[in-house]
Enzyme design. Structure first.
Site, short mmCIF file in Angstrom:
data_model
loop_
_atom_site.label_atom_id
_atom_site.label_comp_id
_atom_site.label_asym_id
_atom_site.label_seq_id
_atom_site.Cartn_x
_atom_site.Cartn_y
_atom_site.Cartn_z
N HIS A 1 0.83 -1.21 0.00
CA HIS A 1 0.00 0.00 0.00
C HIS A 1 0.87 1.27 0.00
O HIS A 1 0.52 2.27 0.62
CB HIS A 1 -0.94 0.04 1.21
CG HIS A 1 -1.98 -1.04 1.22
ND1 HIS A 1 -3.26 -0.86 0.73
CD2 HIS A 1 -1.93 -2.32 1.67
CE1 HIS A 1 -3.95 -1.98 0.88
NE2 HIS A 1 -3.17 -2.88 1.44
N ASN B 1 -10.27 -2.61 2.64
CA ASN B 1 -10.01 -2.59 1.20
C ASN B 1 -11.31 -2.36 0.44
O ASN B 1 -12.39 -2.35 1.04
CB ASN B 1 -9.43 -3.94 0.75
CG ASN B 1 -7.96 -4.10 1.12
OD1 ASN B 1 -7.24 -3.11 1.32
ND2 ASN B 1 -7.50 -5.33 1.20
#
Ligand code: HDD
Length: 724
Positions: free
Chosen positions: A93, A166
């Site tokens: 990420h 997510n």
């Protein structure tokens, strides 16, 4: 894109000033916020004024440059500071962007939890949200095929709550101990650090074949969910199973969902590929632009709840993060709203230094035995120490807005100065005693194992071993064009795998477990032996809300969309101004793209006198070579003699064809129909729409077949492009 600096003050700072009384985190951050646009002179870091920040101190003989002197503490400080500007990027990420906002409740869920943030409907809880991709490094492109992170930091009155989710509701693995293997496999390969921002390589697909538990998630990643149109238009999921505890001490299992008010929308793959090169910051800019234009992105917060006594009632284990809780079995309840309404002031101290931690929950929220969550609760705190140092929770973006005080001390870069002579508990002053029950402390739910024969084992419950049923459910629930996109996505990915072991096993085994037709199509595309027998029957079940088409807003809207208006000298000013105003009135953003960025004049030489720029003509936002159709959701072309100029220009013709190929709306008035027909041929359906309140000129709406047939017209669009 939108102008960020407005009259010396960042727009975001104006919002801080206006909403300071409402948002505690904005007020808190003001303590550490300065504005560079002042006339104060430059100083060294120790505060001494500097008169020459441009030249290094030298020992200079007449007419010579002279040797640079190490003595120059000012130059050395500048270089030292620069040499150490970077910190380790996130191990996953790494690429992301953030914004501030608020969370409010529609209704209290006090029967489920005593958390103030989920029960007090009068609260306006400040939040910071960071969206991200997973695989690529910090400088990779926004529109790659990947999972998107959706991490929310709630600054509640009882402390920080980090909901680190997510845009896909399930995960690749069931056990946290598998996470390093998964990340190693999906990240660029170790021998050559290729590929960047893609899962299309041998190691990832080798991992997928060897881990049947990844099958369900892979179906989602090969669907349109993995190429969102915007962060503003994607769902978010907490993924893990959490626990809510009410004031009577009863617990319920819960999953959290974010549902975007604008609906769930995706790019088409060709757009995503092109945008990665044309504008690698596409999603980042889209979010900032929407907030700058006050089209604030909003999501509903939904919860799915399972009472403790029902935890064994399902064919899957409710603690398994590779499974969804189908909404027909566990209905979604909408309880609150998230709004993002302030852009960041500076990227590094806010978006880069923000640090999320799944173990940060507030009283009333607790953890289940979800094995992935248990491992995450160790990993996030640990990684922040490596990225930011042990005092990472003191950084302005990370610190809570409620009082914080304990006997934790010291460590590198400690900021806080604590007065008093004791730093331990108990102490003779009874300084900093533990909280009493009246002070609402966090108490861990007193869970009993309930198992007399408890043994220590490295294992999971039996239900964790079923891996294909929900992958089938997902595939069955897709519309025809969503399935078609998945076939193409799998074709693309496996085409990038050059090891036959990888693509043959995938097509010939893993996909056959899901759907024979799917496996056969993919096998043919990628050159694997075509399987002839299903490995398991398709159970035929569907869950409509797994398809993103179910998330269209109830009233169709163009709010927050970017609409290009193409012009050259000689455009029809009534159509231009009429449509521009109509687009704005509908909350969308008109962007004028011209043959040049210097003034362009309407038919007859001047714009109407009502226009403030009548004498100067229209100065477009961009000239056609600076932008591409992929950056817009629709295109409008006013009529007028300028059409002859546009028709002769290959790039404008390509613009029309590409917009059509990407299934976006094209509109025009008058002579614009000539351009559209010239490029798209006579087969396409050019509809004439009557003037309406929002579109006060007669206009031609073109061209793509609507709704679900869009996918089929995709290929047709490019056929016509080739013919043009
Ligand atoms: Fe993770 C970052 C989401 C499983 C370990 N993860 C990270 C971020 C998101 C997620 C959104 C970025 C946060 C930010 O913007 O700073 N991760 C998930 C989800 C998971 C998940 C939804 C499955 C339910 N993660 C997971 C596991 C582990 C990690 C199983 C380790 C055992 N994740 C991390 C990390 C990161 C991270 C290495 C990298 C940077 C960071 O934490 O702050 O610790």
């Amino acid at each position: 894109m939108a102008t960020i600096i407005a009259g010396g003050l960042h727009k975001a700072q104006e919002v801080v000033k206006n909403s300071a009384s409402k948002n505690k985190k904005n007020v808190d951050l003001e303590r550490d916020t300065v504005n560079v646009q002042t006339k104060q002179c430059q100083t060294a870091d120790h505060g001494v004024n500097i008169s020459n920040p441009d030249n290094w101190l030298k020992g200079v003989a007449p007419n010579r440059t002279g040797a640079s002197l190490l003595e120059d503490q000012i130059a050395r400080e500048k270089i030292h500071r620069f040499d150490h500007e970077r910190i380790p990027e996130r191990v996953v990420h790494a690429r992301g962007t953030g914004a501030f906002g608020n969370f409010t409740l529609y209704e209290s869920i006090e029967e489920l939890t005593h958390a103030g943030v989920l029960t007090d409907t009068s609260r306006n809880t400040p939040v910071f949200v960071r969206f991200s991709t997973v695989q690529g490094s910090r400088g990779s492109a926004d529109t790659v095929r990947d999972v998107r992170g959706f991490a929310v930091k709630f600054y509640t009155d009882e402390g920080i709550w980090d909901l680190v989710g997510n845009n896909i509701p399930v995960f690749f693995v069931q056990e946290a101990i598998k996470f390093p293997d998964f990340v190693h496999a999906v990240k660029p390969e170790p021998h050559n650090e290729v590929p960047q921002g893609q899962s299309a390589h041998n190691n990832f697909w080798d991992f997928v074949y060897l881990h049947p538990e990844a099958t369900h998630m892979v179906m989602w990643v090969m669907s349109d969910r993995a190429i969102p149109r915007s962060f503003r238009m994607m769902q978010g999921f907490g993924v893990n199973t959490f626990v809510l505890v009410n004031k009577d001490g009863k617990r319920h299992f819960v999953k959290f969902h974010w549902i975007p008010k604008l609906g769930v929308h995706s790019l088409v793959w060709d757009e995503a590929l092109k945008l990665a090169g044309q504008d690698p910051d596409f999603h980042r800019k889209d979010l900032m632009e929407a907030i700058d234009n006050k089209v604030y992105p909003k999501w509903d917060l939904g919860i799915q709840v399972i009472p403790e006594e029902k935890q064994d009632d399902f064919e899957f284990d409710i603690l398994d993060a590779t499974k969804v809780w189908p909404e027909d079995l566990v209905p979604l309840r909408i309880i609150g709203q998230l709004e993002l309404n302030r852009n960041i002031d500076e990227f590094f101290p806010q978006t880069e230094q923000v640090a999320f931690c799944t173990s940060h929950v507030v009283p009333g929220i607790d953890f289940s035995d979800d094995p992935l969550l248990q491992g995450r609760n160790f990993s996030y705190f640990d990684t922040q120490i490596s990225r930011l140092g042990i005092n990472w929770e003191e950084l302005p973006i990370n610190r809570p807005v409620c009082p914080m005080m304990n006997h934790n001390r010291d460590g590198a870069m400690r900021h806080r100065i604590t007065q008093g002579t004791v730093n331990y508990w108990p102490n003779r002053f009874e300084a900093l005693p533990p909280a009493t029950p009246d002070e609402g402390p966090f108490t861990t739910y007193p869970q009993t194992t309930g198992d007399a024969g408890l043994v220590k084992k490295r294992s999971l419950s039996d239900k964790f071993r079923e891996h294909h049923s929900q992958a089938q459910l997902f595939f069955n629930s897709m519309s025809a064009h969503e399935r078609n996109h998945m076939v193409k996505a799998l074709g693309f990915e496996l085409d990038h795998c050059d090891d036959p072991t990888v693509y043959e096993r995938l097509a010939g085994h893993r996909l056959v477990e899901i759907d024979l037709g799917l496996a056969q199509k993919v096998a043919e595309i990628v050159g694997a032996p075509i399987p002839s027998k299903a490995l398991r029957p398709n159970h035929g079940r569907r869950a409509p809300r797994l398809s993103q088409e179910e998330f269209m807003p109830t009233t169709p809207t163009i709010e927050g969309r970017r609409i290009a208006i193409l012009i050259g000298d000689g455009f029809d000013s009534a159509a231009f101004y009429g449509m521009k105003a109509a687009i704005k009135a509908a909350g969308a953003l008109p962007v004028v793209v011209g043959t040049k960025r210097s003034p362009i004049f309407a038919e007859g030489g001047a714009s109407p006198s009502s226009s403030p720029i009548s004498k100067k003509g229209v100065v477009p936002d961009h000239q056609y070579n600076g932008v591409r159709s992929t950056l817009f959701d629709a295109t409008f072309i006013p009529g007028g003699p300028h059409i002859q100029t546009l028709i002769k220009n290959g790039q404008f013709r390509y613009w029309i064809a590409e917009t059509f190929g990407h299934l976006k709306t094209l509109g025009g008035t008058g002579e614009a129909a000539d351009l559209l027909k010239h490029v798209l041929g006579s087969e396409v359906d050019v509809k004439v729409a009557a003037p309406t309140d929002t579109a006060p000129v007669e206009w031609y709406g073109v061209v793509t077949a609507g709704g679900r047939q869009r996918a089929e017209s995709f290929g047709q669009g490019f056929e016509i492009l080739r013919g043009a």
